[in-house]
Design a protein around this motif. Structure first.
Motif, PDB file in Angstrom:
ATOM      1  N   ASP A  22       0.870  -1.242   0.116  1.00 17.44           N
ATOM      2  CA  ASP A  22      -0.480  -0.098   0.143  1.00 17.44           C
ATOM      3  C   ASP A  22       0.739   0.935  -0.013  1.00 17.44           C
ATOM      4  OD1 ASP A  22      -2.107  -1.267   0.009  1.00 17.44           O
ATOM      5  OD2 ASP A  22      -2.564  -0.853   1.822  1.00 17.44           O
ATOM      6  N   LEU A  23       2.195   1.387   0.386  1.00 16.94           N
ATOM      7  CA  LEU A  23       2.975   2.492   0.897  1.00 16.94           C
ATOM      8  C   LEU A  23       3.717   2.911  -0.781  1.00 16.94           C
ATOM      9  CD1 LEU A  23       3.853   2.514   4.350  1.00 16.94           C
ATOM     10  CD2 LEU A  23       3.037   3.962   2.808  1.00 16.94           C
ATOM     11  N   SER A  24       3.749   1.284  -1.186  1.00 14.02           N
ATOM     12  CA  SER A  24       4.533   1.940  -2.350  1.00 14.02           C
ATOM     13  C   SER A  24       3.479   1.975  -3.594  1.00 14.02           C
ATOM     14  CB  SER A  24       4.694   0.229  -2.950  1.00 14.02           C
ATOM     15  OG  SER A  24       5.995   0.200  -1.590  1.00 14.02           O
ATOM     16  N   LYS A  25       2.221   1.810  -3.640  1.00 17.80           N
ATOM     17  CA  LYS A  25       1.565   2.202  -4.532  1.00 17.80           C
ATOM     18  C   LYS A  25       1.304   3.902  -3.909  1.00 17.80           C
ATOM     19  CE  LYS A  25      -1.344  -1.658  -4.526  1.00 17.80           C
ATOM     20  NZ  LYS A  25      -2.010  -2.859  -4.232  1.00 17.80           N
ATOM     21  N   LEU A  26       0.938   3.916  -3.063  1.00 17.90           N
ATOM     22  CA  LEU A  26       1.225   5.801  -2.690  1.00 17.90           C
ATOM     23  C   LEU A  26       1.795   6.237  -2.815  1.00 17.90           C
ATOM     24  CD1 LEU A  26      -0.613   7.961  -1.234  1.00 17.90           C
ATOM     25  CD2 LEU A  26       0.717   6.941   0.971  1.00 17.90           C
ATOM     26  N   ALA A  27       3.409   5.647  -2.565  1.00 16.95           N
ATOM     27  CA  ALA A  27       4.686   6.841  -3.654  1.00 16.95           C
ATOM     28  C   ALA A  27       4.467   6.743  -4.310  1.00 16.95           C
ATOM     29  CB  ALA A  27       5.671   5.804  -2.511  1.00 16.95           C
ATOM     30  N   VAL A  28       3.827   5.502  -5.506  1.00 19.75           N
ATOM     31  CA  VAL A  28       3.960   6.014  -7.012  1.00 19.75           C
ATOM     32  C   VAL A  28       2.909   7.069  -7.082  1.00 19.75           C
ATOM     33  CG1 VAL A  28       3.056   4.450  -8.814  1.00 19.75           C
ATOM     34  CG2 VAL A  28       4.763   3.443  -8.125  1.00 19.75           C
ATOM     35  N   ARG A  29       1.866   7.135  -6.721  1.00 18.04           N
ATOM     36  CA  ARG A  29       0.806   8.592  -6.788  1.00 18.04           C
ATOM     37  C   ARG A  29       1.289   9.601  -6.769  1.00 18.04           C
ATOM     38  NH1 ARG A  29      -2.713   4.597  -4.244  1.00 18.04           N
ATOM     39  NH2 ARG A  29      -3.226   5.342  -2.564  1.00 18.04           N
ATOM     40  N   MET A  30       2.076   9.680  -5.824  1.00 18.67           N
ATOM     41  CA  MET A  30       2.851  11.111  -4.771  1.00 18.67           C
ATOM     42  C   MET A  30       3.754  11.216  -5.630  1.00 18.67           C
ATOM     43  SD  MET A  30       1.999  10.628  -1.369  1.00 18.67           S
ATOM     44  CE  MET A  30       2.470  12.562  -0.803  1.00 18.67           C
ATOM     45  N   ASP A  31       4.730  10.667  -7.129  1.00 21.23           N
ATOM     46  CA  ASP A  31       5.909  11.320  -7.655  1.00 21.23           C
ATOM     47  C   ASP A  31       6.559  10.943  -6.837  1.00 21.23           C
ATOM     48  OD1 ASP A  31       7.180  10.528  -9.832  1.00 21.23           O
ATOM     49  OD2 ASP A  31       7.254  13.064  -9.964  1.00 21.23           O
ATOM     50  N   ILE A  32       6.910   9.799  -5.557  1.00 21.35           N
ATOM     51  CA  ILE A  32       8.149   9.879  -4.498  1.00 21.35           C
ATOM     52  C   ILE A  32       8.908   8.903  -4.269  1.00 21.35           C
ATOM     53  CG2 ILE A  32       8.919   9.573  -2.140  1.00 21.35           C
ATOM     54  CD1 ILE A  32       5.889  10.961  -1.146  1.00 21.35           C
ATOM     55  N   PRO A  33       9.513   9.131  -5.233  1.00 28.17           N
ATOM     56  CA  PRO A  33      10.789   7.970  -5.766  1.00 28.17           C
ATOM     57  C   PRO A  33      11.423   7.075  -4.307  1.00 28.17           C
ATOM     58  CG  PRO A  33      11.992  10.143  -5.879  1.00 28.17           C
ATOM     59  CD  PRO A  33      10.837  10.336  -5.475  1.00 28.17           C
ATOM     60  N   TYR A  34      11.229   5.933  -4.713  1.00 22.90           N
ATOM     61  CA  TYR A  34      11.065   4.843  -3.822  1.00 22.90           C
ATOM     62  C   TYR A  34      12.109   3.519  -4.096  1.00 22.90           C
ATOM     63  CZ  TYR A  34       7.444   2.254  -5.685  1.00 22.90           C
ATOM     64  OH  TYR A  34       6.649   1.152  -6.327  1.00 22.90           O
ATOM     65  N   GLN A  35      12.316   2.807  -3.636  1.00 23.92           N
ATOM     66  CA  GLN A  35      12.570   1.583  -4.006  1.00 23.92           C
ATOM     67  C   GLN A  35      12.541  -0.297  -3.250  1.00 23.92           C
ATOM     68  OE1 GLN A  35      17.495   1.635  -4.525  1.00 23.92           O
ATOM     69  NE2 GLN A  35      17.445  -0.225  -5.757  1.00 23.92           N
ATOM     70  N   CYS A  36      11.821  -0.869  -3.935  1.00 26.39           N
ATOM     71  CA  CYS A  36      11.329  -1.838  -4.228  1.00 26.39           C
ATOM     72  C   CYS A  36      11.701  -3.045  -4.773  1.00 26.39           C
ATOM     73  CB  CYS A  36      10.103  -2.222  -3.762  1.00 26.39           C
ATOM     74  SG  CYS A  36       9.411  -1.147  -2.220  1.00 26.39           S
ATOM     75  N   PRO A  37      11.560  -4.724  -4.625  1.00 29.95           N
ATOM     76  CA  PRO A  37      11.634  -5.789  -5.666  1.00 29.95           C
ATOM     77  C   PRO A  37      10.971  -5.200  -6.757  1.00 29.95           C
ATOM     78  CG  PRO A  37      11.619  -6.121  -3.370  1.00 29.95           C
ATOM     79  CD  PRO A  37      11.580  -5.011  -3.526  1.00 29.95           C
ATOM     80  N   LYS A  38      11.181  -5.238  -8.144  1.00 34.58           N
ATOM     81  CA  LYS A  38      10.258  -5.381  -8.868  1.00 34.58           C
ATOM     82  C   LYS A  38       9.261  -6.013  -8.959  1.00 34.58           C
ATOM     83  CE  LYS A  38      13.696  -4.171 -12.561  1.00 34.58           C
ATOM     84  NZ  LYS A  38      13.886  -3.814 -13.265  1.00 34.58           N
ATOM     85  N   HIS A  39       9.054  -7.100  -7.843  1.00 34.20           N
ATOM     86  CA  HIS A  39       8.010  -8.080  -8.152  1.00 34.20           C
ATOM     87  C   HIS A  39       7.392  -8.751  -7.108  1.00 34.20           C
ATOM     88  CE1 HIS A  39       6.414  -8.314 -12.407  1.00 34.20           C
ATOM     89  NE2 HIS A  39       8.554  -8.763 -12.657  1.00 34.20           N
ATOM     90  N   ALA A  40       6.661  -8.402  -6.132  1.00 33.36           N
ATOM     91  CA  ALA A  40       6.755  -9.187  -4.846  1.00 33.36           C
ATOM     92  C   ALA A  40       5.246 -10.369  -5.396  1.00 33.36           C
ATOM     93  CB  ALA A  40       6.281  -8.633  -3.474  1.00 33.36           C
ATOM     94  N   MET A  41       5.233 -11.405  -4.346  1.00 30.50           N
ATOM     95  CA  MET A  41       3.710 -12.232  -4.471  1.00 30.50           C
ATOM     96  C   MET A  41       3.271 -12.127  -2.416  1.00 30.50           C
ATOM     97  SD  MET A  41       3.709 -13.595  -7.340  1.00 30.50           S
ATOM     98  CE  MET A  41       2.739 -14.841  -7.203  1.00 30.50           C
ATOM     99  N   LEU A  42       2.310 -12.993  -1.979  1.00 27.74           N
ATOM    100  CA  LEU A  42       1.351 -12.759  -1.594  1.00 27.74           C
ATOM    101  C   LEU A  42       0.504 -13.256  -1.530  1.00 27.74           C
ATOM    102  CD1 LEU A  42       1.613 -12.572   1.633  1.00 27.74           C
ATOM    103  CD2 LEU A  42       0.302 -10.334   1.189  1.00 27.74           C
ATOM    104  N   ASP A  43       0.012 -14.418  -1.657  1.00 28.78           N
ATOM    105  CA  ASP A  43      -1.263 -15.390  -0.963  1.00 28.78           C
ATOM    106  C   ASP A  43      -1.306 -16.018  -2.833  1.00 28.78           C
ATOM    107  OD1 ASP A  43      -2.637 -13.370   1.584  1.00 28.78           O
ATOM    108  OD2 ASP A  43      -1.645 -14.858   1.513  1.00 28.78           O
ATOM    109  N   GLY A  44      -0.497 -15.636  -3.234  1.00 24.78           N
ATOM    110  CA  GLY A  44      -1.026 -16.070  -5.201  1.00 24.78           C
ATOM    111  C   GLY A  44      -1.283 -14.408  -5.556  1.00 24.78           C
TER     112      GLY A  44
END
Length: 106
Positions: A76-98
């Motif tokens: 959720d925080l990563s999505k919020l950062a994208v919407r706010m155009d805030i640079p962040y760094q996370c893995p390109k893909h993450a999986m949870l519960d499929g």
């Protein structure tokens, strides 16, 4: 505090909490194994150790559920950062519960 600074602080904090939770989950698993092994080593009846073993197993399950919530919060925080155009760094893909959660790397 500007959004970039807030993002960096949150990023550092969430990583720290994730690492701490992983260590706690590992320790919990070790405790579960030790309780089971102790029952066998002391040659006690199986029913004598069942209650504490179940309590530790339930605690371990709760930790796993909390870890899943943390992963969801991170997403959720990563999505919020994208919407706010805030640079962040996370893995390109993450999986949870499929569910595939794509994350852009800034």
């Amino acid at each position: 505090m500007n959004p970039e600074i807030a993002g960096m602080r949150i990023s550092r904090s969430i990583r720290s909490v994730e690492d701490g939770m992983d260590e706690l989950i590992a320790l919990s698993g070790e405790l579960l194994a030790e309780v089971a092994r102790a029952r066998v080593a002391t040659e006690n009846e199986a029913h004598e150790g069942q209650r504490p073993l179940t309590r530790v197993a339930n605690m371990h399950k709760s930790l796993m559920e909390a870890r899943s919530e943390l992963v969801r919060a991170h997403s959720d925080l990563s999505k919020l950062a994208v919407r706010m155009d805030i640079p962040y760094q996370c893995p390109k893909h993450a999986m949870l519960d499929g569910d595939d959660v794509e994350r852009a790397v800034a």
